[in-house]
Write an enzyme that holds these catalytic residues in place. Structure first.
Site, PDB file in Angstrom:
ATOM      1  N   TYR A 144      48.054  28.559  44.393  1.00 60.23           N
ATOM      2  CA  TYR A 144      48.223  29.969  44.605  1.00 60.23           C
ATOM      3  C   TYR A 144      46.670  30.527  45.001  1.00 60.23           C
ATOM      4  O   TYR A 144      46.087  30.834  43.897  1.00 60.23           O
ATOM      5  CB  TYR A 144      48.973  30.999  43.942  1.00 60.23           C
ATOM      6  N   ASP A 239      38.156  29.498  43.790  1.00 59.10           N
ATOM      7  CA  ASP A 239      39.114  30.435  43.298  1.00 59.10           C
ATOM      8  C   ASP A 239      39.284  30.655  41.944  1.00 59.10           C
ATOM      9  O   ASP A 239      40.488  30.136  40.702  1.00 59.10           O
ATOM     10  CB  ASP A 239      40.955  30.031  44.087  1.00 59.10           C
ATOM     11  N   LYS A 267      41.440  39.334  38.737  1.00 62.99           N
ATOM     12  CA  LYS A 267      42.233  40.095  37.353  1.00 62.99           C
ATOM     13  C   LYS A 267      40.341  40.511  36.106  1.00 62.99           C
ATOM     14  O   LYS A 267      40.487  41.347  36.146  1.00 62.99           O
ATOM     15  CB  LYS A 267      42.522  38.677  37.228  1.00 62.99           C
TER      16      LYS A 267
HETATM   17  P1  KE4 Z   1      46.089  39.081  43.291  1.00 58.67           P
HETATM   18  O1  KE4 Z   1      46.405  39.323  44.803  1.00 58.67           O
HETATM   19  O2  KE4 Z   1      47.219  38.661  42.982  1.00 58.67           O
HETATM   20  O3  KE4 Z   1      45.275  40.034  42.533  1.00 58.67           O
HETATM   21  O4  KE4 Z   1      45.170  37.844  42.976  1.00 58.67           O
HETATM   22  C1  KE4 Z   1      46.008  36.328  44.005  1.00 58.67           C
HETATM   23  C2  KE4 Z   1      45.237  35.743  43.386  1.00 58.67           C
HETATM   24  C3  KE4 Z   1      44.638  34.880  44.048  1.00 58.67           C
HETATM   25  N1  KE4 Z   1      44.225  33.402  43.331  1.00 58.67           N
HETATM   26  C4  KE4 Z   1      44.879  33.116  42.167  1.00 58.67           C
HETATM   27  C5  KE4 Z   1      44.224  31.742  41.372  1.00 58.67           C
HETATM   28  C6  KE4 Z   1      45.783  33.840  41.701  1.00 58.67           C
HETATM   29  O5  KE4 Z   1      46.482  34.026  40.571  1.00 58.67           O
HETATM   30  C7  KE4 Z   1      46.027  34.802  42.281  1.00 58.67           C
HETATM   31  C8  KE4 Z   1      47.756  35.589  41.600  1.00 58.67           C
HETATM   32  N2  KE4 Z   1      48.278  35.392  40.024  1.00 58.67           N
HETATM   33  C9  KE4 Z   1      49.469  36.169  40.126  1.00 58.67           C
HETATM   34  C10 KE4 Z   1      50.217  35.286  38.814  1.00 58.67           C
HETATM   35  N3  KE4 Z   1      50.154  33.661  38.755  1.00 58.67           N
HETATM   36  C11 KE4 Z   1      49.455  36.941  40.387  1.00 58.67           C
HETATM   37  C12 KE4 Z   1      50.917  37.601  39.550  1.00 58.67           C
HETATM   38  C13 KE4 Z   1      51.882  38.374  41.011  1.00 58.67           C
HETATM   39  O6  KE4 Z   1      51.709  37.772  41.852  1.00 58.67           O
HETATM   40  O7  KE4 Z   1      52.142  39.048  40.673  1.00 58.67           O
END
Ligand code: KE4
Length: 428
Positions: A144, A239, A267
């Site tokens: 993701y 990523d 994060k």
């Molecule tokens: P954000 O746009 O949510 O800050 O980051 C996206 C993203 C990009 N790359 C990786 C590897 C990620 O894990 C994420 C976001 N992680 C999720 C949890 N697996 C965020 C939780 C959510 O969507 O509320």
């Protein structure tokens, strides 16, 4: 545990926010039940609106690696607020955090700050396409990279190598430029490259995936990706939104001594405030506006409060020589305890772990990619999740997530967690 107040708040929230949440995974759809509303947090603990206390293994999905309301970060935000919250101009602090991040992470000369991991990954793809003048990208099923259109793609039907949208609103025009590969399968990646000669701008990968549970890269897989990218003039994008500043000071590039071309962050880098970033060697980053032709922008990018929180977080990590060893030892202790407890209960399971990223899968088979992750016993995971919640242990409300370990956890917390796992496992 009673959730009366959370239940009332959820009813109110659903009236004005779609699904009652601002991010879908928080709605507990994958595990059922009503999401708990958190009132406050400190160190390794959450307190919900009903006064229940939990040991937290989500830590805001990664940022709270040093614990909630970490004093130096809180102080940095308060102090900075007194000076004004946002100017829309350059500030000296942005240069300071950029220089600090570059000093901590290998193979990057310049960094651009944005407001989320999604924005960082979306911008990294545009930059790779602009730099290589090629359109297609390869991503991996189960990885993701946020919710921008290029990533909301599922495996195409049958033998087709092209992706198809996995969300309404994503056009087939977008989907045709995203190819889906299988994580840990280098041959599959080679086949995709051979089938799309000179058309692939980048391969984007979670080097240690955390969105299918935690997946351990097979020996040679990441270095194999590096070799394929080098040989085919493809940019390798790591990523590291989840792994950055978590698996090592320099992230996975340091952990496995491998060089990506572009690295994305989120994060931890924001210390709990909205920060994403992407970085690369100058030759690539200088293609970004206003220096180069690849456009990318943001009103609140480099926001002073967010930069203050991020700087305080990175500074603390940079100066704590024992942090990653402590995280490794605590998570290994937890892993052993959970394994013992689930084995005693004769439950089929497998535990994946890299550093302070760990996931429990209710399946006897090894979990090495999305396909094997999907074979886990989801019904059992739901029982496990709610059982732990009742015991005051808050893990991610989805079998496709990773537990995020914070250094604020004590060994008493870990023992309490293992005892709760033992109690819940006995009831499954
Ligand atoms: P954000 O746009 O949510 O800050 O980051 C996206 C993203 C990009 N790359 C990786 C590897 C990620 O894990 C994420 C976001 N992680 C999720 C949890 N697996 C965020 C939780 C959510 O969507 O509320």
């Amino acid at each position: 545990m009673l959730y009366q107040r959370s239940s009332q708040l959820f009813v109110e929230a659903e009236k004005v926010i779609p699904g009652g949440v601002n991010s879908p995974v928080r709605a507990f759809k994958a595990v059922g039940g009503t999401p708990i509303f958190i009132k406050s947090a400190k160190g390794a603990y959450l307190t919900d609106e009903d006064g229940n206390r939990y040991i937290d293994y989500i830590n805001s999905w990664g940022p709270m690696i040093l614990g909630h309301a970490y004093e130096p970060v809180v102080k940095a935000i308060i102090d900075r607020t007194q000076l004004g919250t946002s100017f829309g101009t350059p500030t000296a602090l942005e240069t300071e955090i950029a220089a600090l991040a570059i000093s901590m992470v290998p193979n990057i000369d310049k960094i651009r700050f944005v407001n989320s991991g999604t924005e960082a990954c979306m911008s990294a793809i545009r930059l790779a396409r602009g730099f290589t003048k090629k359109d297609k990208i390869i991503k991996f099923a189960g990885c993701y990279h946020g919710h921008s259109d290029s990533f909301l793609i599922q495996a195409g039907s049958g033998a087709s190598t092209f992706g198809t949208p996995n969300s309404p609103g994503v056009t087939s025009g977008t989907a045709k430029d995203t190819l889906l590969a299988c994580y840990n399968d280098l041959n599959n990646v080679s086949e995709l490259i051979a089938a799309n000669p000179n058309e692939i701008a980048a391969i984007i990968v979670e080097p240690v995936p955390g969105n299918m549970g935690c997946i351990v890269p097979k020996a040679g897989f990441l270095h194999g990706l590096r070799k394929l990218c080098t040989e085919n003039n493809i940019l390798l994008i790591f990523d590291e939104v989840m792994t950055g500043f978590r698996l090592a000071k320099g992230g996975v590039q340091e952990l496995y001594n491998i060089q990506a071309d572009i690295v994305t962050f989120g994060k931890v880098i924001g210390g709990g405030l909205p920060v994403g970033a992407f970085a690369a060697r100058a030759e690539i980053m200088n293609h970004l506006a206003p220096l180069g032709p690849v456009y990318q922008a943001g009103t609140l990018s480099g926001n002073p409060l967010a930069m203050a929180a991020g700087y305080a977080m990175l500074k603390a990590i940079n100066e704590d020589a024992g942090l990653f060893q402590r995280l490794e030892e605590k998570t290994a202790y937890l892993e052993n305890g959970i394994r013992e407890a689930l084995t005693e209960a004769n439950l089929d399971h497998t535990i994946n772990r890299v550093g302070s990223m760990i996931s429990v899968h209710f399946d006897a088979e090894q979990v090495t990619d999305f396909q094997s992750a999907a074979k886990g016993d989801n019904a059992r995971f739901k029982q496990f999740f709610h059982g732990l919640l009742q015991e005051g242990i808050y893990i991610a409300p989805s079998a496709y997530e990773t537990w995020f370990i914070t250094d604020a956890l004590t060994y008493e917390d870990l023992d309490a967690t293992i005892a709760a796992v033992r109690k819940v496992a006995a009831s499954l």
